[in-house]
Design an enzyme around this catalytic site. Sequence first.
Site, mmCIF file in Angstrom:
data_model
loop_
_atom_site.group_PDB
_atom_site.id
_atom_site.type_symbol
_atom_site.label_atom_id
_atom_site.label_comp_id
_atom_site.label_asym_id
_atom_site.label_seq_id
_atom_site.Cartn_x
_atom_site.Cartn_y
_atom_site.Cartn_z
ATOM 1 N N GLU A 76 0.822 -1.216 0.000
ATOM 2 C CA GLU A 76 0.000 0.000 0.000
ATOM 3 C C GLU A 76 0.853 1.262 0.000
ATOM 4 O O GLU A 76 0.531 2.226 -0.687
ATOM 5 C CB GLU A 76 -0.907 -0.017 1.244
ATOM 6 C CG GLU A 76 -1.794 1.207 1.390
ATOM 7 C CD GLU A 76 -2.839 1.335 0.295
ATOM 8 O OE1 GLU A 76 -3.268 2.472 0.023
ATOM 9 O OE2 GLU A 76 -3.206 0.317 -0.317
ATOM 10 N N ASP A 77 1.947 1.260 0.780
ATOM 11 C CA ASP A 77 2.684 2.507 1.029
ATOM 12 C C ASP A 77 3.975 2.655 0.223
ATOM 13 O O ASP A 77 4.652 3.669 0.342
ATOM 14 C CB ASP A 77 3.025 2.624 2.524
ATOM 15 C CG ASP A 77 1.768 2.795 3.376
ATOM 16 O OD1 ASP A 77 0.717 3.097 2.799
ATOM 17 O OD2 ASP A 77 1.843 2.608 4.604
#
Length: 701
Positions: A76-77
């Site tokens: 996600e990051d």
Amino acid sequence: MPEAELLFSETSHYLKPEDVTQLKNAYLFGQGAHSGQFRKSGEPYISHPLAVAGILSKLHLDVPTLTAALLHDVVEDTDISKAEISERFGESVAELVDGVSKLTKIEFQTQEEAQAENFRKMLLAMARDVRVILIKLADRLHNMRTLEAMHPAKQRSIARETLEIYAPIAHRLGLNNIYQELQELGFRYSYPTRYKVLVKATRAARGNRREVVGKILEAINHKLKESGVEAEVSGREKHLYSIYSKMVDKHLSFSEVLDIYGFRVIVKDIPACYVALGMLHSLYKPIPGKFKDYIAIPKSNGYQSLHSTLLGPFGLPIEIQIRTAEMHRIAENGVASHWLYKATDGDFNDLHLKTSQWLQSLLETLSGSTDSLEFLEHLKIDLFPGDVYVFTPQGKILTLPRGSTAVDFAYAVHSDVGNCCVAVKINGENAPLRTQLKSGDRVEIVTAPYANPNPAWLSYVATGRARSHIRYFLKNIQYDESVKLGERMLNQALLFFNINPDLVTEAQWDKLVRDSGVKSKDELMAEMALGKQLPAVVAKRLTAPLESVSNEQAAGPITILGTEGLTVQFAKCCRPIPGDAIVGLIKKDYGLVIHAHDCSVISSNHKNAENYLDVAWGKDISRTFEACIKVTAINKQGVLARIAAEIARAESNIDDIAMEGDGDYTQMRFILQVNNRQHLAQILRSLRHIKEIAKISRVKG
């Protein structure tokens, strides 16, 4: 980092050297991926995945779970893909990371809807692999431990979500330590002032009661040793959230909550549990009704223990828990206590089977809920711990939440049993389906092959499973009825504009469906029946050059037979019956509501003419309708019985009765089941023959 060294050191006690090496590689990989990223507190971002893995290592989880914990935010990051994780650490780790990754951002109308959809997705992932939720819980726990860095409004929002959803899930999975810490932290940030006041009060009370607690511990140890029972005894202070909940539930002040201390006795085997219980009951008097045997009947999350509340010295109530070391391990670590993924299929214990059954029931609820908010409502109902233990006719024990009824029991047995249930026997005696069950009840459901769920059940069922199945069934039935009614409503509107419905082409329908933002013609019809689209407006959009019909054909009323089901409702304000002049009012999300023509609601809504439909009673109506009558009678013995007898003689039933005395007279309001106006007139004529009746009339409005 020192935290990383501590993790590798702790895991080396139960993991193989090659597994610890994989963890080190995952840590270095995650550290590189999160390089340059920092948390709100200012710490390097990698400190968060490390802390999550550290929490899970205390549960002795397997290496794929710990590896996924270290990598749970990289997809996600950062720029790392799922395929890259799969290639380096295996498909199992990649699937876990994918399941736990922050969910895709979707535009929702409200924050509640977004939260509900997130939980829906989270629980779908959890049902595929329960390790996903273990990582998610550890992730939430560390976020709660470091919540101080967030803005106060954000703190309250996250804390309440934790109390409502995450803490109960941890409890449902038997993760006692995580559950209690989530509750404490949730309480601290949801109600900071109340938390501080309680901390101060418990510190003061601790000093006052330390000597008493010491004496109780000494007395328990001495009694058990004297009886030859080997035991490990410990005293513990109740958690602040537990004390606070008791104060709120029972409207107590802190000084009135006496049992803020509990004692735990751990013995070698089950027989020793009961021996220890007998010894402690001879030491201090047990308080009646405060004993629970969770060894004979374990909680649904696998928890086993004997609970008893005793009256200690100085009248101080003390809670005692007695369990074996194995039971204590399960009580603390729940589903993680015998790790599911180390076992072969044949080694599944009862706890894992119960967890699997619960996850399966969640999937069933998911399939029955078309709406994320509705699913979240069902989930909240089912998360709170069950307290009622009932028996099937075969002697099998079912655990249900407090307040569960016979209908909840029927759906707990099987959805088909719930859908077809018509009656119940509780402990061998007939009882209403709405009867709330008590622990120890023996319940037998009577079914009929052609029976269907009753919408009234939704007002009293207590489980999400029952509510979900009832709503799913009713929605399907209602949809078919809505489509048919919507078609009749649109045809009437088209005829009003002198348009022949048969001349509307498929191309015109396709264009209208696209412009209306619905998926199909049937969905558009259903929306009209439920008041979400107005037939007059839809008809106008279809009035492109089409052939007109003759005036003789135009605008005939919609026929009401009373068999239309949920899509046609009869207004409670005026209670129309066949023979009354009626009008139809389209009400959003309710559908077509039939009112008497002279109803006050109709006159107050006269401005919204497009919401009205011309309706008329059909010729062959076979059902009964509600009518309300008001009777003023002399206050004499036996009058009510004579009135009831006359109503029964006129072949009517009394649905409800309300009475109010006024000196020599009594005012009575009856809700009766009647066929039509003629039937009601016959009932009124019969009642007028009773000489004690001074006045009688029908009530409308």
